[in-house]
Design an enzyme around this catalytic site. Structure first.
Site, PDB file in Angstrom:
ATOM      1  CG  ASN A 133       1.595   1.042   4.221  1.00  0.00           C
ATOM      2  OD1 ASN A 133       1.355  -0.151   4.108  1.00  0.00           O
ATOM      3  ND2 ASN A 133       2.826   1.526   4.242  1.00  0.00           N
ATOM      4  N   GLY A 134      -0.575  -0.521   6.483  1.00  0.00           N
ATOM      5  CA  GLY A 134      -0.189  -1.238   7.702  1.00  0.00           C
ATOM      6  C   GLY A 134      -1.263  -2.242   8.052  1.00  0.00           C
ATOM      7  CD  GLU A 181      10.656 -10.929  -8.611  1.00  0.00           C
ATOM      8  OE1 GLU A 181       9.984 -10.531  -7.657  1.00  0.00           O
ATOM      9  OE2 GLU A 181      11.869 -10.693  -8.719  1.00  0.00           O
ATOM     10  CD  GLU A 213      17.836 -11.946  -7.670  1.00  0.00           C
ATOM     11  OE1 GLU A 213      17.311 -12.501  -6.692  1.00  0.00           O
ATOM     12  OE2 GLU A 213      17.411 -10.868  -8.134  1.00  0.00           O
ATOM     13  CE  LYS A 229      11.682  -1.732  -5.701  1.00  0.00           C
ATOM     14  NZ  LYS A 229      12.153  -3.032  -6.202  1.00  0.00           N
ATOM     15  CB  CYS A 262      -0.940   0.085   1.195  1.00  0.00           C
ATOM     16  SG  CYS A 262      -2.046  -1.289   1.356  1.00  0.00           S
ATOM     17  CD1 TRP A 299       0.391  -6.259  -2.953  1.00  0.00           C
ATOM     18  CD2 TRP A 299       0.237  -6.782  -0.787  1.00  0.00           C
ATOM     19  NE1 TRP A 299       0.872  -7.536  -2.793  1.00  0.00           N
ATOM     20  CE2 TRP A 299       0.792  -7.891  -1.479  1.00  0.00           C
ATOM     21  CE3 TRP A 299       0.047  -6.890   0.587  1.00  0.00           C
ATOM     22  CZ2 TRP A 299       1.165  -9.068  -0.839  1.00  0.00           C
ATOM     23  CZ3 TRP A 299       0.412  -8.072   1.226  1.00  0.00           C
ATOM     24  CH2 TRP A 299       0.970  -9.145   0.509  1.00  0.00           C
ATOM     25  CE  LYS A 320      14.336 -10.068  -9.850  1.00  0.00           C
ATOM     26  NZ  LYS A 320      15.093  -9.870  -8.661  1.00  0.00           N
TER      27      LYS A 320
HETATM   28  C1  F6R Z   1      12.393  -9.630  -5.798  1.00  0.00           C
HETATM   29  C2  F6R Z   1      12.164  -8.626  -4.783  1.00  0.00           C
HETATM   30  C3  F6R Z   1      11.811  -9.065  -3.399  1.00  0.00           C
HETATM   31  C4  F6R Z   1      12.568  -8.201  -2.382  1.00  0.00           C
HETATM   32  C5  F6R Z   1      12.131  -8.567  -0.964  1.00  0.00           C
HETATM   33  C6  F6R Z   1      12.924  -7.794   0.074  1.00  0.00           C
HETATM   34  O1  F6R Z   1      12.732  -9.046  -7.017  1.00  0.00           O
HETATM   35  O2  F6R Z   1      12.254  -7.464  -5.045  1.00  0.00           O
HETATM   36  O3  F6R Z   1      12.085 -10.426  -3.221  1.00  0.00           O
HETATM   37  O4  F6R Z   1      13.934  -8.423  -2.549  1.00  0.00           O
HETATM   38  O5  F6R Z   1      10.770  -8.294  -0.803  1.00  0.00           O
HETATM   39  O6  F6R Z   1      12.765  -6.436  -0.092  1.00  0.00           O
HETATM   40  P1  F6R Z   1      13.778  -5.401   0.557  1.00  0.00           P
HETATM   41  O7  F6R Z   1      15.096  -5.572  -0.112  1.00  0.00           O
HETATM   42  O8  F6R Z   1      13.176  -4.061   0.319  1.00  0.00           O
HETATM   43  O9  F6R Z   1      13.863  -5.751   2.003  1.00  0.00           O
END
Ligand code: F6R
Length: 609
Positions: A98-99, A489, A482, A604, A2, A74, A486
């Site tokens: 958000n939360g 996802e 990784e 994200k 969110c 979200w 990629k």
């Molecule tokens: C994959 C991706 C997620 C983040 C994960 C952690 O492409 O972006 O797997 O890596 O949600 O996010 P951060 O790095 O913000 O803690």
């Protein structure tokens, strides 16, 4: 998870809110809405689906008010629908959130018994009712918010409007990010800085428990006791162009191509070539911390966790200290053994990932020295850790992490170098060799980006494949993970990353002529073993896409496709290997027509457990 925005000022409010939400859509995109004053009333427009659906709903409608709030969702409580979309309004009070409110069910029962009627399945709706309840009792907006928040358990970033008071936008934060942008007689709230960058680079970063009152005259921030606090504004050195696509079809592609620049920015000022050492301004361990350090824990989630796995190899190699790499959501639930002689390193692009933050808090509670590696300046993780090192990747908008991953690898390399030098495990000469190779990396990354059209052809060739296997060994194994992440996802193709030597213990059963196997086969001390693994796949008619060192011309005979990787140190090769794997995922997704920047079900910044 969110995104929220809010605005009070002289511009066309709806436009500021919608443009702001566009820059936050990476945080969630299953419904969106705005609340805005018009002829003295708070009007709400909200719609299930992407922001474009909300834009269609609003059409040419205009609003005369100078204050408003917006939300992109979200879903956590309640499926995506118009009714569950924010803002939620009860009586005079409209809220975006958000939360997660943990005690919303009990509060809902209490409010229902007082005659409140609920129209959504969300936890958020109780916030508007609760605040309205206190406003009706005669409390001022600020007091009503504070008393309501006292009763709420959970996490929140909130934007709140009160019908009948156009000079009042209230913001509140606890465990969910919220920034306040300071313009010229105009003020903004947002979950992250990009929505505000077109208007100002001056920000107040709210702390947990704070409530802010924004009016056309300025911003006042109050602590949990209701006392006004003076907050130092900070200037952010990102600019608004950095958060735009700049001619690329997707943010993800732009961010893949930005990687050499991001790495240069991340290295800049952090190398001491004469001393063969790294200069990490954010890390000032007391000498005793290093002397007594027995173990290092690297904690992260998702892509950042894969960086942690690479970090384990680097730190163990350069420092000879045992390192555990662990997943944020797993760490704290097993009563981890961690003490005051341990270093705890949390890695996170956003610095707001709930599981990583909780792990950091657990490590702090147990007395470990903590270090955060983050991209977002002043994020919660950065502020709560004892030490912080920033990746200078700039804003990353594509939901799939790319440039922040490669810069995390660079920071971990620098950290390993710094500690290896400080511990005397690495000599000055050894350090110099590492630095010489590191400074070549951005140029070699440019070379890797030139494989883009070749990788696109490979993506096209295997577009019908339903599963992919990614194999790597040693320090390249996390890159196999990784690459697989990629692909799944953004293209929704099933993919598994596996240690190549482990394949014979199970996954080999999957291999047939339909199965593309991506093998990371660069020259290092396990190269021969990887070649044996390639033979094993070939013997079962699997299709092999190899990523091999440029000098390895023989491999062409053994595999179906090969992408050549320039020669560098094995400890830096993961950075180069990452690029074609990102491109393979990108082109596969693009050819399939999926939503590359906003893949389904993802957000994200995962600010819930
Ligand atoms: C994959 C991706 C997620 C983040 C994960 C952690 O492409 O972006 O797997 O890596 O949600 O996010 P951060 O790095 O913000 O803690």
């Amino acid at each position: 998870m969110c995104g929220i925005v809010g605005y009070i000022g002289h511009r066309e409010t709806a436009k500021v809110l919608i443009e702001g939400l566009k820059r936050l859509e990476y945080r969630g995109y299953d419904s969106a809405g705005i609340a805005i004053f018009h002829q003295g009333k708070v009007e709400i427009r909200r719609k299930e689906g992407k922001l474009s659906k909300l834009e269609e709903l609003i059409g040419g409608e205009t609003f005369d008010g100078k204050v408003g709030i917006g939300h992109t969702r979200w879903a956590t409580h309640g499926r995506p629908s118009d009714e569950n979309a924010h803002p939620h309004k009860a009586g005079r009070v409209a809220v975006v959130h958000n939360g997660i409110i943990e005690n919303y069910l009990s509060l809902k029962e209490i409010l229902k018994s007082k005659g409140h009627v609920f129209t959504s399945e969300t936890d958020t709706e109780i916030i508007s009712h609760l605040i309205d309840e206190f406003a009706q009792e005669g409390y001022s907006p600020l007091e009503a918010v504070r008393i309501a928040l006292d009763q709420i358990k959970g996490s929140y970033a909130l934007g709140i409007l009160f019908e009948g008071d156009e000079e009042c936008l209230i913001a509140a934060r606890k465990e969910s990010p919220l920034v306040i942008g300071l313009g010229d007689k105009e003020y903004f709230i947002a979950s992250d800085v990009p929505p505000v960058l077109p208007y100002t680079r001056d920000f107040i970063f709210m702390d947990d428990g704070e409530v802010a009152l924004l009016s056309s005259k300025g911003v006042k921030v109050f602590n949990t006791k209701g006392e006004e606090v003076s907050k130092e504004p900070k200037r952010v050195n990102w600019n608004s162009l950095m958060a735009e696509k700049g001619g690329y079809k997707h943010f993800m592609l732009k961010e893949i191509f930005e990687q050499p620049r991001a790495v240069i920015d991340t290295i800049r000022g952090r190398l001491s070539k004469e001393k063969g050492d790294a200069v990490l301004e954010g890390v000032r361990f007391a000498p005793t911390v290093l002397e007594n350090m027995r173990r290092i824990n690297l904690i992260a989630c998702g892509t950042s966790y894969h960086a942690a796995l690479v970090g384990k190899f680097l730190i163990e190699a350069f420092c000879r200290i045992p390192v555990d790499a662990d997943i944020g959501s797993e760490f704290r639930y097993r009563n981890p053994i961690i003490g005051k002689n341990d270093l705890f390193v949390a890695i996170s692009q956003s610095g707001e990932t709930a599981d990583t933050l909780a792990a950091l808090r657990e490590a702090r509670r147990k007395g470990a020295t903590t270090l955060a590696i983050c991209n977002v300046v002043e994020s919660s993780l950065a502020r709560e850790a004892d030490h912080v090192i920033y990746t200078h990747a700039g804003p990353e908008i594509g939901v799939a992490s790319t440039k922040t991953f490669s810069t995390q690898l660079v920071i971990l390399f620098l950290l390993a170098l710094r500690m290896g030098r400080a511990l005397g495990v690495l000599s000055c000469e050894g350090g110099k060799t590492l630095i010489e190779e590191l400074v070549r990396i951005p140029h070699l990354m440019e070379e890797m980006l030139k494989t883009s059209s070749q990788v696109a052809k490979i993506a096209r060739k295997y577009l019908q494949a339903r599963d992919f296997l990614y194999l790597g060994r040693g320090i390249n194994y996390p890159i196999a993970l990784e690459g697989a992440l990629k692909l799944k996802e953004i293209s929704y193709v099933h993919a598994e990353g596996y240690p190549a030597g482990e394949m014979k213990h199970g996954p080999i059963a999957l291999i047939d002529r339909e199965m593309p196997v991506v093998v990371l086969a660069t020259q290092n001390d396990v190269y021969e073993k990887v070649i044996s693994n390639i033979e094993e796949v070939k013997a079962r008619e699997g299709k092999i896409i190899a990523l091999a060192s440029t000098s390895d011309r023989e491999i062409v005979q053994k595999v179906d496709d090969v992408i050549f990787i320039p020669e560098t140190l094995p400890s830096l090769t993961p950075i180069l290997l990452t690029i074609p794997l990102q491109l393979l995922a990108y082109y596969t997704a693009d050819f399939k027509g999926t939503d590359v920047d906003q893949p389904r079900n993802l957000a994200k910044s995962v600010t819930v457990e």
